[in-house]
Design an enzyme around this catalytic site. Structure first.
Site, PDB file in Angstrom:
ATOM      1  N   MET A   1      -8.699   8.800  -1.353  1.00  0.00           N
ATOM      2  CA  MET A   1      -9.891   9.145  -0.449  1.00  0.00           C
ATOM      3  C   MET A   1     -10.357  10.661  -0.883  1.00  0.00           C
ATOM      4  O   MET A   1      -9.625  11.297  -1.728  1.00  0.00           O
ATOM      5  CB  MET A   1      -9.068   9.378   0.804  1.00  0.00           C
ATOM      6  CG  MET A   1      -8.358   8.214   1.281  1.00  0.00           C
ATOM      7  SD  MET A   1      -7.614   8.489   2.858  1.00  0.00           S
ATOM      8  CE  MET A   1      -6.603   7.024   3.168  1.00  0.00           C
TER       9      MET A   1
ATOM     10  N   HIS B   1      -1.059  -1.231  -3.954  1.00  0.00           N
ATOM     11  CA  HIS B   1      -2.506  -0.778  -3.605  1.00  0.00           C
ATOM     12  C   HIS B   1      -2.467   0.534  -3.401  1.00  0.00           C
ATOM     13  O   HIS B   1      -1.625   1.162  -2.557  1.00  0.00           O
ATOM     14  CB  HIS B   1      -2.710  -1.579  -2.223  1.00  0.00           C
ATOM     15  CG  HIS B   1      -3.787  -1.193  -1.587  1.00  0.00           C
ATOM     16  ND1 HIS B   1      -5.183  -2.141  -1.617  1.00  0.00           N
ATOM     17  CD2 HIS B   1      -4.259  -0.141  -0.464  1.00  0.00           C
ATOM     18  CE1 HIS B   1      -5.869  -1.420  -0.977  1.00  0.00           C
ATOM     19  NE2 HIS B   1      -5.460  -0.300  -0.463  1.00  0.00           N
TER      20      HIS B   1
ATOM     21  N   SER C   1       0.975  -1.043  -0.058  1.00  0.00           N
ATOM     22  CA  SER C   1       0.076  -0.247   0.040  1.00  0.00           C
ATOM     23  C   SER C   1       0.794   1.225   0.013  1.00  0.00           C
ATOM     24  O   SER C   1       1.587   1.551   0.805  1.00  0.00           O
ATOM     25  CB  SER C   1      -1.004  -0.021   1.151  1.00  0.00           C
ATOM     26  OG  SER C   1      -1.838   1.260   1.119  1.00  0.00           O
TER      27      SER C   1
ATOM     28  N   ASP D   1      -4.372   4.074  -2.357  1.00  0.00           N
ATOM     29  CA  ASP D   1      -5.678   4.430  -1.562  1.00  0.00           C
ATOM     30  C   ASP D   1      -6.100   5.693  -2.038  1.00  0.00           C
ATOM     31  O   ASP D   1      -5.283   6.624  -1.975  1.00  0.00           O
ATOM     32  CB  ASP D   1      -5.270   4.470  -0.052  1.00  0.00           C
ATOM     33  CG  ASP D   1      -5.119   3.220   0.654  1.00  0.00           C
ATOM     34  OD1 ASP D   1      -5.790   2.274   0.452  1.00  0.00           O
ATOM     35  OD2 ASP D   1      -4.084   3.152   1.347  1.00  0.00           O
TER      36      ASP D   1
ATOM     37  N   HIS E   1      -7.638   1.637  -4.429  1.00  0.00           N
ATOM     38  CA  HIS E   1      -8.849   1.315  -3.228  1.00  0.00           C
ATOM     39  C   HIS E   1      -9.615   2.592  -3.271  1.00  0.00           C
ATOM     40  O   HIS E   1      -9.287   3.535  -2.777  1.00  0.00           O
ATOM     41  CB  HIS E   1      -8.161   0.941  -2.071  1.00  0.00           C
ATOM     42  CG  HIS E   1      -9.047   0.866  -0.932  1.00  0.00           C
ATOM     43  ND1 HIS E   1      -8.502   0.538   0.399  1.00  0.00           N
ATOM     44  CD2 HIS E   1     -10.327   0.652  -0.720  1.00  0.00           C
ATOM     45  CE1 HIS E   1      -9.296   0.518   1.311  1.00  0.00           C
ATOM     46  NE2 HIS E   1     -10.595   0.545   0.548  1.00  0.00           N
TER      47      HIS E   1
ATOM     48  N   ASP F   1      -6.853  -5.730   4.710  1.00  0.00           N
ATOM     49  CA  ASP F   1      -6.390  -4.212   4.794  1.00  0.00           C
ATOM     50  C   ASP F   1      -6.392  -3.462   5.977  1.00  0.00           C
ATOM     51  O   ASP F   1      -7.503  -3.439   6.353  1.00  0.00           O
ATOM     52  CB  ASP F   1      -6.974  -3.457   3.416  1.00  0.00           C
ATOM     53  CG  ASP F   1      -6.270  -2.147   3.224  1.00  0.00           C
ATOM     54  OD1 ASP F   1      -5.256  -2.110   3.920  1.00  0.00           O
ATOM     55  OD2 ASP F   1      -6.620  -1.322   2.290  1.00  0.00           O
TER      56      ASP F   1
ATOM     57  N   MET G   1     -11.798  -4.560   5.620  1.00  0.00           N
ATOM     58  CA  MET G   1     -10.992  -3.456   6.218  1.00  0.00           C
ATOM     59  C   MET G   1     -10.908  -4.232   7.643  1.00  0.00           C
ATOM     60  O   MET G   1     -11.796  -4.568   8.513  1.00  0.00           O
ATOM     61  CB  MET G   1     -11.755  -2.388   6.257  1.00  0.00           C
ATOM     62  CG  MET G   1     -11.728  -1.512   5.204  1.00  0.00           C
ATOM     63  SD  MET G   1     -10.365  -1.170   4.327  1.00  0.00           S
ATOM     64  CE  MET G   1      -9.041  -0.291   5.578  1.00  0.00           C
TER      65      MET G   1
ATOM     66  N   MET H   1     -11.874   4.949  -1.770  1.00  0.00           N
ATOM     67  CA  MET H   1     -12.498   5.615  -0.229  1.00  0.00           C
ATOM     68  C   MET H   1     -13.179   6.760  -0.542  1.00  0.00           C
ATOM     69  O   MET H   1     -12.721   7.716  -0.071  1.00  0.00           O
ATOM     70  CB  MET H   1     -11.674   5.296   0.855  1.00  0.00           C
ATOM     71  CG  MET H   1     -11.095   4.099   1.350  1.00  0.00           C
ATOM     72  SD  MET H   1      -9.698   4.157   2.336  1.00  0.00           S
ATOM     73  CE  MET H   1      -8.399   4.165   1.112  1.00  0.00           C
TER      74      MET H   1
HETATM   75  C1  DX5 Z   1      -6.286   2.459   5.251  1.00  0.00           C
HETATM   76  C2  DX5 Z   1      -5.778   2.128   3.974  1.00  0.00           C
HETATM   77  C3  DX5 Z   1      -4.890   0.930   3.973  1.00  0.00           C
HETATM   78  C4  DX5 Z   1      -3.591   1.838   4.410  1.00  0.00           C
HETATM   79  C5  DX5 Z   1      -3.013   0.481   5.396  1.00  0.00           C
HETATM   80  O1  DX5 Z   1      -7.636   3.405   5.216  1.00  0.00           O
HETATM   81  O2  DX5 Z   1      -7.117   1.642   2.984  1.00  0.00           O
HETATM   82  O3  DX5 Z   1      -4.734   0.454   2.607  1.00  0.00           O
HETATM   83  O4  DX5 Z   1      -2.784   1.986   3.486  1.00  0.00           O
HETATM   84  O5  DX5 Z   1      -1.960   1.066   6.200  1.00  0.00           O
HETATM   85  P1  DX5 Z   1      -1.299   0.013   7.337  1.00  0.00           P
HETATM   86  O6  DX5 Z   1      -0.705  -0.974   6.748  1.00  0.00           O
HETATM   87  O7  DX5 Z   1      -0.249   1.024   7.952  1.00  0.00           O
HETATM   88  O8  DX5 Z   1      -2.375   0.094   8.344  1.00  0.00           O
HETATM   89 ZN    ZN Z   2      -6.373   0.617   1.403  1.00  0.00          ZN
END
Ligand code: DX5
Ligand code: ZN
Length: 239
Positions: free
Chosen positions: A36, A32, A7, A34, A65, A172, A134, A67
């Protein structure tokens, strides 16, 4: 075989090219990313441009991903991505979203926040490539793993196996050498990790340790199951 996704959220954004190269050399299976929007989660991370840039920097598959509240708005931007993950909590018409993702040639993955029950995805399970559980509330890296999520993974694995589906389970959120074995034992197939990979000075050793911890748990579980079924056989035979 357990797969590991790195990630990008914990990577050094000033040196993305080098970070990606390091993770590739360490043997991760995909990246991956993220995304947002400040609405679905109280944070803003990478945008479309960075996701596309990352895709150009690697030959490995890239998973976006999402969000975000308005999933529909973004899907068409990601036709070069391999996997598009959307949150069930954000969509009203998941079949429509899944079909749209498939129509641009990507594989759909449905994500569930920790408190969202599995019933929400009962009817779409067979339509998606994977379910992403999650194991922290979405929005930030470096949060604590929610232990009861292992029950959710187990439950989901049972449904998948009972129905003979090919759906994979991604996890994740605070996946590291301590939590990966718990997730794998519960039935996870794919581990996504940010801090446990990019948060470490030695990315190669970090990925190696993570994979070894996961495989050890998988093998142990396999051995235990076999021992149990042998015990059963013995009991039946003796009886
Ligand atoms: C959280 C993300 C994850 C995040 C995980 O909202 O979706 O992908 O990057 O980070 P770690 O592995 O540090 O919890
Ligand atoms: Zn993620």
């Amino acid at each position: 075989m357990i797969k590991i996704g790195a990630s990008i959220l914990s990577a050094d954004f000033g040196h993305l090219k080098e970070e990606i190269r390091k993770a590739e050399e360490a043997g991760v299976d995909f990246f991956h990313v993220d995304m947002m929007d400040g609405h679905f989660v109280p944070n803003i991370s990478m945008g479309i441009g960075i996701a596309k840039h990352i895709k150009k920097l690697t030959e490995l598959p890239v998973e976006v991903h999402l969000m975000v509240e308005n999933v529909d708005l973004f899907i068409n931007e990601f036709e070069d991505m391999d996997y598009i993950t959307f949150h069930i909590e954000a969509v009203k018409f998941p079949f429509r979203v899944i079909n749209k993702i498939k129509s641009i040639g990507a594989k759909p993955i449905v994500a569930l926040n920790p408190a969202t029950p599995l019933d929400r995805i009962e009817y779409i399970l067979v339509e998606v490539h994977a379910v992403l559980i999650m194991t922290v509330e979405p929005g930030f890296s470096g949060q604590k793993f929610i232990p009861i999520m292992t029950k959710k993974i187990e439950k989901l694995k049972n449904v998948i196996v009972e129905n003979g589906y090919d759906t994979k389970i991604f996890v994740d959120g605070w996946i590291n050498v301590e939590t990966a074995p718990l997730a794998v034992k519960a039935g996870a197939d794919v581990l996504v990790a940010a801090s446990a990979i990019f948060g470490k000075d030695d990315v190669k050793t970090a990925v190696k340790n993570l994979r070894e911890a996961a495989l050890k748990a998988l093998n142990k579980d396999f051995l235990n199951k076999n021992l149990d079924s042998n015990k059963d056989k013995q009991v039946k035979h003796n009886g």
